[in-house]
Design an enzyme around this catalytic site. Structure first.
Site, PDB file in Angstrom:
ATOM      1  CG  HIS A   1      -1.790   1.184   1.370  1.00  0.00           C
ATOM      2  ND1 HIS A   1      -3.130   1.163   1.074  1.00  0.00           N
ATOM      3  CD2 HIS A   1      -1.517   2.458   1.754  1.00  0.00           C
ATOM      4  CE1 HIS A   1      -3.640   2.372   1.271  1.00  0.00           C
ATOM      5  NE2 HIS A   1      -2.686   3.173   1.692  1.00  0.00           N
ATOM      6  CD  GLU A   2       1.618   3.536   3.666  1.00  0.00           C
ATOM      7  OE1 GLU A   2       1.767   4.601   3.032  1.00  0.00           O
ATOM      8  OE2 GLU A   2       0.596   3.298   4.325  1.00  0.00           O
TER       9      GLU A   2
ATOM     10  CG  HIS B   1       0.245   6.309  -0.720  1.00  0.00           C
ATOM     11  ND1 HIS B   1      -0.805   6.932  -1.336  1.00  0.00           N
ATOM     12  CD2 HIS B   1      -0.275   5.678   0.366  1.00  0.00           C
ATOM     13  CE1 HIS B   1      -1.929   6.693  -0.654  1.00  0.00           C
ATOM     14  NE2 HIS B   1      -1.621   5.931   0.378  1.00  0.00           N
TER      15      HIS B   1
ATOM     16  CG  HIS C   1       0.334   8.669  -7.176  1.00  0.00           C
ATOM     17  ND1 HIS C   1      -0.832   8.948  -6.521  1.00  0.00           N
ATOM     18  CD2 HIS C   1       0.174   9.166  -8.424  1.00  0.00           C
ATOM     19  CE1 HIS C   1      -1.662   9.575  -7.347  1.00  0.00           C
ATOM     20  NE2 HIS C   1      -1.077   9.729  -8.499  1.00  0.00           N
TER      21      HIS C   1
HETATM   22 ZN   LIG Z   1      -2.933   5.219   1.911  1.00  0.00          ZN
END
Ligand SMILES: [Zn+2]
Length: 694
Positions: free
Chosen positions: A478-479, A482, A485
């Protein structure tokens, strides 16, 4: 300037000097940078005949970026290496920094200059990214009340202040009510079913208060295990009631909670938000909240939520029927109540999916997981990740570089383990954003990836790598979403490169997207190796994990929808000045959408901090909204695999990079999504991933 060379916080030539930065550097550096930024603001404020990007935005951005980056370093250190000296200097400087940014957001001269730039002939020649930055700035000034006539502006400021106070009081009430509640159990037989560590903690809590027995509170780790494990039904009921009525007028029945009743705070907050919306000439506060978001109108959000509710309902009904039958047949509970639900669910889960998190963990040693993640990213986005050198704040921290076609595109710090002085949870933060500098050189992005996993430990005299739970693996992915991105962006403008400027309800797309890979059989085969045997994750265990993942997903979805709808209606078509109460609206939504109607004394909204004390007012829907986007985006990869993978999969990875990751906040999220998927987002993939038919 001499300080430039002696204060490492003022060295912007390369990577942050974590080897040299000391608490005593903070105040002089931050004060100097604020002074420089104020100078730049003063110059930017000065009237000019022609306002251009270069003579207005560029110098302002330069000066504020330096302050932002230096303060980012201090803020980061404060979160990962908390010491009394650092905390003291952090707390001393934080108000100054906040004050600067607040002033900037309300600076009418700057607002005027942005308007001038927007109206100038130069505007038409700006790149789309620059146009967007100007439009975003204008929007934020307007939403901050900058366009109001003087008298209304004053009222606007009062409203903001009053709201901040009420929100603080709201959370204080929740906290005080939580802290004040104590349930003392004196007969150990009453604690049947509770795990030993929970009992030990309760025993220690009683001892601290000089009491005999076991003491429980309304803090999650204390009360939740009772709902989950306590065989004694009366005990579950007692703690359920206390929790469901906390910080409400109903609290009085059980203790003296009425002094922390949030009823008035909720009503007043809703009135002020409504007034704020009317001042800004919006129909409702929900409209204000959605203005900078991806979702277009409250009606659209409500339609989305109601649609999701309709589709989840049959599954939720099935979940509930199964649970009722199980409670009746196997637990002897004929009339299942709210305080039985968690308990019965836990028992049903244990019966159906008998595997332990510990068992799973042994297949996820850190080196294998990290290598698997890096390998996946390299393959998907055609990049290479390799170790790199940089000063770090702790010996456990690693530093890497990402290259594409032999060219550096980004770097990141990886700080995996929990340790004293490090804040809880996991997060990605930007250390530096991508931009094309005035000198024509690309400033590459840098990210902090921070987790709190168990460090490697010695087992039988040998250092064993850290073993991750499956939840931790998912968190890491998940991290990293980010992080990708932020780091794979190709935008040249700081304010909309990477995650900057991305709509709030779309920012979780890449992160939740990456989570999906943690459930992919092929991916798991490549990133698991049993710590003792080296075997990859066995199919049987994988199937159980997958089945457990969607346990009661129908009921869970409906619950999230219920919360989201309550939030949306309270800020959209609820009149806070009418006779209708908040409770009446809550009941209305529940009667319409919930399969399991909570008892009439339930006052969950009195501790719904997300919307009354957090930033989620008319925004709670974002959780589900972003899940739709990420699931639907991921489905494009599933479709490519189904159609044979290979070339098609490569193309999908490239397209995701190009249309979603690379463009960052430089265009509306919906546009990016459509460019990637070739159509508007659809809800089907999310339902399918949750075990529900579309
Ligand atoms: Zn998040």
């Amino acid at each position: 300037m001499t300080t430039e060379t002696t204060n490492p916080l003022l060295d912007f030539s390369g990577l942050p000097r974590f080897d040299l930065i000391r608490p005593e550097h903070v105040t002089p550096a931050i004060e100097q940078l604020i002074a420089e930024a104020r100078d730049a603001v003063r110059q930017a404020e000065a009237p000019a005949d022609t306002v251009t990007w270069d003579n207005f935005v560029v110098p302002l951005e330069e000066a504020t970026e330096r302050l932002g980056r230096a303060w980012g370093v201090v803020n980061h250190l404060n979160h990962v290496m908390d010491t009394p000296e650092l905390r003291a200097t952090y707390n001393e400087n934080q108000p100054k920094v906040t004050e600067f940014w607040t002033e900037l957001g309300q600076n009418e001269a700057l607002f005027g200059k942005y308007k001038q730039l927007r109206a100038s002939p130069d505007f038409a020649n700006l790149t789309p990214a620059r146009k967007r930055i100007v439009e975003n700035a204008l929007r934020d000034f307007r939403l901050g009340g900058a366009e109001l006539p003087e008298k209304q502006k004053q009222r606007f400021a009062e409203i903001q202040e009053e709201q901040a106070k009420l929100s603080t009081r709201f959370s204080e009430n929740v906290l005080d009510a939580t802290n004040d509640y104590k349930l003392l159990v004196t007969d150990e037989a009453d604690l049947s079913g509770l795990p030993d560590d929970v009992k030990a903690a309760a025993r220690a809590a009683a001892e601290r208060d000089g009491k005999q027995g076991w003491q429980f509170s309304l803090h999650f780790p204390s009360y939740f295990p009772i709902l989950q494990f306590a065989d004694k039904r009366e005990l579950r009921e007692q703690i359920y009631r206390a929790n469901a009525t906390k910080a409400s007028e109903m609290g009085t029945v059980f203790s003296e909670l009425e002094k922390w009743d949030n009823t008035g705070n909720i009503a007043q907050l809703l009135r002020l938000r409504d007034e704020e919306a009317k001042l800004l000439d919006f129909q409702s506060f929900a409209h204000v909240s959605l203005e900078p978001k991806m979702a277009e109108t409250p009606e659209h959000v409500i339609e989305f939520l109601e649609d999701l509710a309709r589709r989840a309902r049959p599954y939720a009904e099935k979940d509930l029927a199964e649970l009722r039958a199980f409670a009746k047949d196997e637990l002897g509970i004929d009339d299942m109540q709210a305080w039985d639900v968690t308990y019965a669910s836990e028992k049903l889960r244990e019966k159906r999916y008998a595997f332990s998190a510990q068992e799973v963990k042994e297949y996820f040693p850190e080196p294998k997981v990290v290598a698997g993640l890096f390998g996946l990213i390299s393959k998907l986005f055609d990049v290479t990740i390799s170790p790199d050198d940089a000063p770090v704040w702790h010996p456990d921290v690693r530093f890497y570089r990402i290259e594409k076609n032999g060219q550096l595109i980004g770097q990141f710090y990886l700080d995996l383990y929990a340790r004293p002085g490090k804040g809880q949870g996991a997060w990605m933060d930007d250390a530096r954003g991508r931009r094309l500098t005035t000198g024509g050189i690309v400033q590459t992005p840098i990210a902090y990836l921070t987790c709190n996993f168990t460090p490697p430990a010695e087992v039988d005299g040998k250092l064993q790598p850290s073993l991750f739970t499956h939840d931790e693996v998912t968190t890491l992915f998940h991290e990293f979403g980010h992080g990708l991105h932020h780091m794979l962006t190709e935008v040249d403008e700081l304010s909309v490169s990477g995650i900057s400027g991305v709509e709030w309800d779309a920012v979780e797309l890449p992160s939740q997207f990456m989570e999906n890979f943690c459930w992919e059989w092929d991916v798991l085969q490549g990133m698991t190796a049993h710590v003792k045997t080296g075997e990859p994750l066995p199919r049987e265990l994988y199937d159980k994990m997958l089945a457990a993942k969607n346990f009661q997903s129908g009921m869970q979805t409906l619950r999230q929808v219920e919360f989201s709808l309550i939030d949306m209606h309270l800020h959209y078509d609820f009149d806070p000045n009418s006779q209708k109460t908040v409770q009446e609206l809550v009941d209305e939504v529940r009667n319409k959408f919930a399969v399991l109607i909570p008892p009439s004394f339930n006052r969950f909204q009195h501790s719904f901090g997300h919307i009354f004390a957090g930033g989620y007012a008319a925004g709670y829907y974002s959780y589900k909204w972003a899940e739709v986007l990420s699931a639907d985006a991921y489905a494009a990869f599933e479709e490519a695999v189904e159609a044979g993978g290979g070339q098609l999969l490569d193309e999908t990875g490239k397209r995701f990079h190009r249309e979603i990751l690379a463009v960052g906040g430089s265009r509306p999220a919906l546009e990016s999504f459509k460019a990637f998927r070739g159509r508007e987002p659809k809800i089907d993939a999310l339902l399918r991933h949750n075990g529900m038919q579309a």
